[in-house]
Design a protein around this motif. Structure first.
Motif, PDB file in Angstrom:
ATOM      1  N   ALA A  78       0.847  -1.198   0.000  1.00 46.77           N
ATOM      2  CA  ALA A  78       0.000   0.000   0.000  1.00 46.77           C
ATOM      3  C   ALA A  78       0.885   1.252   0.000  1.00 46.77           C
ATOM      4  CB  ALA A  78      -0.933   0.008   1.207  1.00 46.77           C
ATOM      5  N   GLY A  84       2.391  12.248 -10.034  1.00 48.25           N
ATOM      6  CA  GLY A  84       2.042  11.252  -9.022  1.00 48.25           C
ATOM      7  C   GLY A  84       0.714  11.543  -8.371  1.00 48.25           C
ATOM      8  N   THR A  94       0.016  12.633  -5.248  1.00 49.91           N
ATOM      9  CA  THR A  94      -0.064  13.873  -4.468  1.00 49.91           C
ATOM     10  C   THR A  94      -0.365  15.064  -5.370  1.00 49.91           C
ATOM     11  OG1 THR A  94       1.409  12.983  -2.795  1.00 49.91           O
ATOM     12  CG2 THR A  94       1.247  15.384  -2.914  1.00 49.91           C
ATOM     13  N   HIS A 124      -6.182  11.008   3.070  1.00 45.71           N
ATOM     14  CA  HIS A 124      -4.711  11.006   3.056  1.00 45.71           C
ATOM     15  C   HIS A 124      -4.204  12.419   3.343  1.00 45.71           C
ATOM     16  CE1 HIS A 124      -0.675  10.834   1.149  1.00 45.71           C
ATOM     17  NE2 HIS A 124      -0.717   9.570   1.514  1.00 45.71           N
ATOM     18  N   CYS A 164      -2.359  14.298   1.748  1.00 44.46           N
ATOM     19  CA  CYS A 164      -2.345  15.257   0.627  1.00 44.46           C
ATOM     20  C   CYS A 164      -3.701  15.930   0.459  1.00 44.46           C
ATOM     21  CB  CYS A 164      -1.839  14.625  -0.670  1.00 44.46           C
ATOM     22  SG  CYS A 164      -2.730  13.195  -1.242  1.00 44.46           S
ATOM     23  N   MET A 169     -12.212   9.845  -0.295  1.00 44.62           N
ATOM     24  CA  MET A 169     -11.417   8.755  -0.864  1.00 44.62           C
ATOM     25  C   MET A 169     -12.296   7.535  -1.152  1.00 44.62           C
ATOM     26  SD  MET A 169      -9.325   7.318   2.520  1.00 44.62           S
ATOM     27  CE  MET A 169      -7.805   7.904   1.927  1.00 44.62           C
ATOM     28  N   ASN A 209      -6.163   3.978   2.797  1.00 45.72           N
ATOM     29  CA  ASN A 209      -4.809   3.438   2.666  1.00 45.72           C
ATOM     30  C   ASN A 209      -4.313   2.756   3.928  1.00 45.72           C
ATOM     31  OD1 ASN A 209      -5.070   6.341   3.271  1.00 45.72           O
ATOM     32  ND2 ASN A 209      -2.898   6.190   3.772  1.00 45.72           N
ATOM     33  N   VAL A 249      -6.360   6.620  -5.229  1.00 44.49           N
ATOM     34  CA  VAL A 249      -4.980   6.134  -5.346  1.00 44.49           C
ATOM     35  C   VAL A 249      -4.851   4.677  -4.884  1.00 44.49           C
ATOM     36  CG1 VAL A 249      -2.656   6.429  -4.357  1.00 44.49           C
ATOM     37  CG2 VAL A 249      -3.879   8.395  -5.299  1.00 44.49           C
ATOM     38  N   SER A 309      -2.349   6.887  -8.971  1.00 43.72           N
ATOM     39  CA  SER A 309      -0.892   6.918  -8.885  1.00 43.72           C
ATOM     40  C   SER A 309      -0.311   5.568  -9.304  1.00 43.72           C
ATOM     41  CB  SER A 309      -0.489   7.248  -7.441  1.00 43.72           C
ATOM     42  OG  SER A 309       0.893   7.158  -7.292  1.00 43.72           O
ATOM     43  N   LYS A 362       1.319   2.497  -7.105  1.00 39.10           N
ATOM     44  CA  LYS A 362       0.482   1.652  -6.239  1.00 39.10           C
ATOM     45  C   LYS A 362       0.025   0.404  -6.991  1.00 39.10           C
ATOM     46  CE  LYS A 362       0.460   4.906  -3.037  1.00 39.10           C
ATOM     47  NZ  LYS A 362       1.129   4.810  -1.747  1.00 39.10           N
TER      48      LYS A 362
HETATM   49  N1  PLP Z   1      -3.687   9.169  -1.634  1.00 37.77           N
HETATM   50  C1  PLP Z   1      -3.619   7.969  -1.016  1.00 37.77           C
HETATM   51  C2  PLP Z   1      -4.867   7.344  -0.482  1.00 37.77           C
HETATM   52  C3  PLP Z   1      -2.382   7.324  -0.877  1.00 37.77           C
HETATM   53  O1  PLP Z   1      -2.312   6.158  -0.257  1.00 37.77           O
HETATM   54  C4  PLP Z   1      -1.214   7.965  -1.398  1.00 37.77           C
HETATM   55  C5  PLP Z   1       0.115   7.345  -1.224  1.00 37.77           C
HETATM   56  O2  PLP Z   1       0.423   6.780  -0.209  1.00 37.77           O
HETATM   57  C6  PLP Z   1      -1.348   9.193  -2.050  1.00 37.77           C
HETATM   58  C7  PLP Z   1      -2.602   9.763  -2.152  1.00 37.77           C
HETATM   59  C8  PLP Z   1      -0.163   9.920  -2.628  1.00 37.77           C
HETATM   60  O3  PLP Z   1       0.297   9.304  -3.812  1.00 37.77           O
HETATM   61  P1  PLP Z   1       1.813   9.513  -4.306  1.00 37.77           P
HETATM   62  O4  PLP Z   1       2.664   8.651  -3.417  1.00 37.77           O
HETATM   63  O5  PLP Z   1       1.816   8.996  -5.728  1.00 37.77           O
HETATM   64  O6  PLP Z   1       2.126  10.938  -4.223  1.00 37.77           O
END
Ligand code: PLP
Length: 383
Positions: A9, A70, A72, A100, A102, A147, A151, A180, A201, A204
Motif C-alpha cells: 500500500a 504522481g 499527491t 490522506h 495530501c 477517498m 490506505n 490512489v 498513482s 500503487k
Molecule cells: N492518496 C492515497 C490514499 C495514498 O495512499 C497515497 C500514497 O500513499 C497518495 C494519495 C499519494 O500518492 P503519491 O505517493 O503517488 O504521491
C-alpha cells in the motif's frame, strides 16, 4: 534470507513488463512530445497511447486524462483546482473523515484562502455517516473530496451514494475522489461512481513512482497549479515525462487485466494470514466498515508501539509498516485511526500488512511465522 515485502500500500515493485516498456521509452522517446519533427511525433504518439490506456480503464475520453507527477500532485490539482475555479459560487469544501495527508493538506491550504473546510464523520461501524454528510452538504458547497479506499485499513467508502447526495443537496459541488489505493484493484469508472474527478498513482499498481493522473468526467472549470507551456490541455504545464506515462498506462492495463483473479487471490491470502494472526494473544484485527480492500490487513497489537513490532518483524525478514507509510516517519498520530475511535495508544500500536500482485502463500506463511515468533519473544522478555 530473502525478505518478505508486505508494504504494497506504500509502494509496489515495478512489473518487469512495465520496466521493459519504460526503458524502451526512455531510449526511444527522448524528444519533446510537443516537437513537430518525427521524433517528437513518435513521443507524442506514445503519450497518446498511454492516455488511451488510462481512459479505457476509467471509461472516459482520452483528453480527460491529465498526467501529473504522481498521486499527491493529482490530488492537489483536483482539490485546489476545482475549488478555486468555483470560488464565485461558494466557499464550503467538504472532505472525508479518513483522507490522506495530501487531501487534508490541500484542504488546509484552501482554508487559509478563506474557504470553510468541513470534515465528514464515521459512524460506530466505521462507515461514512451519510446522515451527517447530508446535513453538511449545503448549497454553498463547491467541492466534496472523499477517498474510495482507505490506505491504512482498506475500508471502501460509498462515493456513489455520497455523489448522489451531493447532486441533490449541493448542486454546485464537484465531487473529487482520491482513488490512489483503489485504481487497479476495483472498478473505478467515473460514470459508475458518478463523480467529477479522480486521482490515481502508478506506483500503487506496479508502475513507476512519480507518475499519476487526474482524470476528469467532463470539461470542468479547473484552475491549474502551474503556468507555462500549456501542456495537458493547459491544465498541467511542463514537458510530460513520456517514459513514466508509458509505464503508467501499461501498468494500469496489466492491473485491470489481472484484477478479478487478483481480488480472489488476495482474499484467500488474507484469510490464510488472519487465521494464524487471530490465534496470537492480545492481537486484534481492525476491520472497519462492511467492505474493504482484500489486500490490506490492519492489525492492532497493543503493548508496544507499532515501530517496535516492526523492528522485531524486520529481524525475521518481514517488512510491514505502521498504518500509513507517510505517517511512519512523523510523530503525528494517524487522524484516520483516531476517526475510527481508537485511543492514542491504540493508534500508535497499529500495523499494516499490505499485499501486491507478487505476494503469495509462502510470503503469508513467513509473515505469520514472524508474527508468532515476535509474540513469543516478547512474552519471554516480559517474564
Ligand atoms: N492518496 C492515497 C490514499 C495514498 O495512499 C497515497 C500514497 O500513499 C497518495 C494519495 C499519494 O500518492 P503519491 O505517493 O503517488 O504521491
Amino acid at each position: 534470507m530473502k525478505h518478505v515485502y508486505l508494504d504494497h500500500a506504500a509502494s509496489t515493485p515495478l512489473d518487469p513488463r512495465v520496466r521493459e516498456a519504460l526503458a524502451a521509452a526512455l531510449d526511444e522517446h527522448y524528444a519533446n512530445p510537443s516537437s513537430r519533427h518525427p521524433l517528437g511525433l513518435a513521443a507524442s504518439q506514445a503519450l497518446a497511447r498511454a492516455r488511451r490506456q488510462v481512459a479505457t480503464a476509467l471509461l472516459v475520453e482520452p483528453r480527460r486524462v491529465v498526467f501529473t507527477s504522481g498521486g499527491t500532485e493529482a490530488v492537489n490539482l483536483g482539490v485546489l483546482g476545482l475549488a478555486r475555479a468555483a470560488r464565485a459560487r461558494g466557499r464550503r469544501v467538504v472532505i472525508g473523515p479518513t483522507e490522506h495527508a495530501c487531501v487534508r493538506g490541500a484542504a488546509a491550504a484552501l482554508a487559509r484562502e478563506g474557504f470553510e473546510v468541513v470534515t465528514l464523520r464515521l459512524d460506530r461501524a466505521g462507515e461514512l455517516d451519510l446522515e451527517d454528510a447530508e446535513a453538511k452538504l449545503t448549497a454553498d458547497t463547491v467541492l466534496v473530496a472523499q477517498m474510495r479506499a482507505n490506505n491504512e485499513f482498506g475500508t471502501l467508502y460509498p462515493v456513489e451514494q455520497l455523489a448522489r447526495l451531493a447532486r441533490r443537496r449541493a448542486p454546485h459541488a464537484r465531487v473529487f475522489v482520491d482513488a490512489v489505493q483503489a485504481v487497479g484493484k476495483l472498478d473505478c469508472a467515473l460514470s459508475e461512481l458518478g463523480v467529477d474527478a479522480l486521482a490515481l498513482s502508478a506506483h500503487k499498481f506496479h508502475g513507476p513512482k512519480g507518475a499519476g493522473a487526474l482524470v476528469l468526467a467532463a470539461d470542468l472549470p479547473l484552475e491549474p497549479l502551474q503556468h507555462g507551456g500549456g501542456q495537458e490541455q493547459g491544465l498541467r504545464s511542463g514537458t510530460e515525462n513520456v517514459a513514466a506515462c508509458v509505464g503508467l498506462g501499461l501498468a494500469l492495463e496489466l492491473a485491470e487485466a489481472a484484477r478479478a483473479t487478483q481480488v480472489q487471490r488476495w482474499s484467500a491470502l488474507r484469510d490464510r494470514l488472519v487465521q494464524r494472526l487471530t490465534r496470537i494473544d492480545g492481537l486484534r484485527l481492525l476491520e472497519p466498515g462492511a467492505r474493504r480492500l482484500p489486500s490490506i490487513v490492519s492489525i492492532l497489537w497493543p503493548g508496544a508501539p507499532a515501530q517496535v513490532r516492526i523492528n522485531h518483524l524486520e529481524r525475521h525478514g518481514v517488512f510491514v509498516s505502521a498504518a500509513s507509510a507517510c505517517q511512519a516517519g512523523k510523530r503525528e498520530l494517524s487522524p484516520a485511526l483516531l476517526a475510527l475511535g481508537l485511543s492514542d495508544d491504540e493508534a500508535r500500536s497499529t500495523l499494516r500488512v499490505s499485499m501486491g500482485r507478487t505476494s503469495d502463500e509462502s510470503d503469508i506463511d513467513r509473515a505469520a511465522q514472524a508474527f508468532e515468533s515476535v509474540a513469543q519473544e516478547l512474552e519471554h522478555a516480559a517474564r
